[in-house]
Design an enzyme around this catalytic site. Structure first.
Site, PDB file in Angstrom:
ATOM      1  N   ILE A   1      -7.059   7.877  -0.651  1.00 29.80           N
ATOM      2  CA  ILE A   1      -7.006   6.418  -0.808  1.00 29.80           C
ATOM      3  C   ILE A   1      -7.877   5.881   0.324  1.00 29.80           C
ATOM      4  O   ILE A   1      -7.780   6.333   1.467  1.00 29.80           O
ATOM      5  CB  ILE A   1      -5.552   5.889  -0.726  1.00 29.80           C
ATOM      6  CG1 ILE A   1      -5.492   4.364  -0.883  1.00 29.80           C
ATOM      7  CG2 ILE A   1      -4.839   6.316   0.545  1.00 29.80           C
ATOM      8  CD1 ILE A   1      -4.033   3.822  -0.970  1.00 29.80           C
ATOM      9  N   SER A   2      -8.757   4.932   0.015  1.00 26.96           N
ATOM     10  CA  SER A   2      -9.716   4.455   1.025  1.00 26.96           C
ATOM     11  C   SER A   2      -9.003   3.713   2.146  1.00 26.96           C
ATOM     12  O   SER A   2      -7.904   3.188   1.980  1.00 26.96           O
ATOM     13  CB  SER A   2     -10.751   3.529   0.382  1.00 26.96           C
ATOM     14  OG  SER A   2     -11.382   4.167  -0.692  1.00 26.96           O
ATOM     15  N   GLN A   3      -9.700   3.654   3.280  1.00 31.04           N
ATOM     16  CA  GLN A   3      -9.232   2.883   4.436  1.00 31.04           C
ATOM     17  C   GLN A   3      -9.155   1.394   4.034  1.00 31.04           C
ATOM     18  O   GLN A   3     -10.053   0.883   3.369  1.00 31.04           O
ATOM     19  CB  GLN A   3     -10.290   3.094   5.511  1.00 31.04           C
ATOM     20  CG  GLN A   3     -10.087   2.401   6.797  1.00 31.04           C
ATOM     21  CD  GLN A   3     -11.354   2.464   7.663  1.00 31.04           C
ATOM     22  OE1 GLN A   3     -12.341   3.111   7.288  1.00 31.04           O
ATOM     23  NE2 GLN A   3     -11.309   1.796   8.783  1.00 31.04           N
ATOM     24  N   PRO A   4      -8.092   0.683   4.413  1.00 29.96           N
ATOM     25  CA  PRO A   4      -7.965  -0.731   4.042  1.00 29.96           C
ATOM     26  C   PRO A   4      -9.191  -1.580   4.420  1.00 29.96           C
ATOM     27  O   PRO A   4      -9.599  -2.448   3.654  1.00 29.96           O
ATOM     28  CB  PRO A   4      -6.720  -1.190   4.805  1.00 29.96           C
ATOM     29  CG  PRO A   4      -5.894   0.045   4.913  1.00 29.96           C
ATOM     30  CD  PRO A   4      -6.865   1.178   5.069  1.00 29.96           C
TER      31      PRO A   4
ATOM     32  N   ARG B   1       0.836  -1.214   0.000  1.00 25.31           N
ATOM     33  CA  ARG B   1       0.000   0.000   0.000  1.00 25.31           C
ATOM     34  C   ARG B   1       0.867   1.259   0.000  1.00 25.31           C
ATOM     35  O   ARG B   1       0.447   2.295  -0.525  1.00 25.31           O
ATOM     36  CB  ARG B   1      -0.957  -0.025   1.207  1.00 25.31           C
ATOM     37  CG  ARG B   1      -2.011   1.099   1.192  1.00 25.31           C
ATOM     38  CD  ARG B   1      -3.108   0.838   2.209  1.00 25.31           C
ATOM     39  NE  ARG B   1      -4.161   1.839   2.229  1.00 25.31           N
ATOM     40  CZ  ARG B   1      -4.297   2.783   3.176  1.00 25.31           C
ATOM     41  NH1 ARG B   1      -3.446   2.841   4.184  1.00 25.31           N
ATOM     42  NH2 ARG B   1      -5.280   3.647   3.115  1.00 25.31           N
TER      43      ARG B   1
END
Ligand code: SAH
Length: 221
Positions: free
Chosen positions: A70-73, A44
């Site tokens: 960037i979205s949260q995992p 990431r």
């Protein structure tokens, strides 16, 4: 897995750092081992500017420029789990490439990913990351994705990673019969992750959980 990552030249954080993230995803209810494996192996930090890379394995959204994130995992894993829950997927359309991380995760789990992004500066960076990692099953387009990408459809899965105010009918029309869409529906603080199934008996919509995404821009938002 349909694709092996090339990690030469990416540099990898410690196994322990990545294991900690995966444990957190497990604690939050992500159970699909294929997805947890892909999150473990996908760097990431390569999808984030260097200044923030040290936070890449925290379970948080991070800025990627142009007012986008960037979205949260956890959200990436959850949306992927919802999409894959209906069985193996051939072709998947993503609206909102952003950093490219979600597309890179999907590319390791499905046959083909088609991704559309309206900000060219973001798309160019994402594409260079796909190349660096040797991900060859991702096609991309610089466009307003509000109308989908009908020329490449129909799709077994569609994932929208920005939030539209209402169910986008143009995109439902690009789903195969039995195909699934996962979309953060709503606006501001009133967004619900929603799964839409294009079943033989009609369109079925199921609300999953509250989420927070940047808005889907453009005429249809
Ligand atoms: N999937 C991304 C997260 C993206 S954030 C990741 O893994 O990093 C949402 C993205 O949707 C932003 O990059 C934004 O520019 C894009 N977006 C918003 N509206 C759009 C539209 N109408 N068409 C295509 N992309 C759009």
């Amino acid at each position: 897995m349909s694709n092996e990552l090339n990690l030469n030249g990416v540099g990898m954080t410690s196994q322990r750092t990545r294991d900690r993230l995966v444990q957190r995803l497990r604690d939050q209810g992500i159970m699909d081992e294929r997805i947890l494996d892909v999150v473990t192996s996908t760097p990431r930090h390569a999808f984030i500017d260097e200044a923030l890379a040290h936070r890449a394995y925290e379970d948080i959204a991070l800025p990627i420029g142009f007012n986008q994130t960037i979205s949260q995992p956890y959200i990436v894993a959850r949306m992927t789990e919802v999409l894959l829950g209906g069985g193996p997927l051939g072709r998947v359309l993503e609206i909102g490439t952003g950093s490219g991380y979600q597309a890179a995760v999907l590319a390791q789990l499905v046959d083909r990913v088609y991704t559309v992004e309206r900000i060219s500066g973001l798309l160019e960076k994402a594409v260079s990351r796909f190349r660096l990692l040797g991900l060859r099953n991702i096609q991309y387009k610089h466009a307003d994705g509000g109308l989908g990408w009908p020329e490449r459809g129909p799709y077994d899965g569609i994932i929208i990673t920005a939030s539209p105010r209402r169910i986008p009918d143009e995109l439902i029309a690009q789903l195969t019969e039995g195909g699934r869409m996962v979309v953060p529906l709503g606006h501001g603080d009133q967004q619900q992750l929603t799964m839409i199934t294009n079943s033989a008996d009609g369109v079925i919509s199921e609300v999953l959980e509250a989420v927070k995404f940047v808005p889907l821009m453009g005429g249809k938002a």
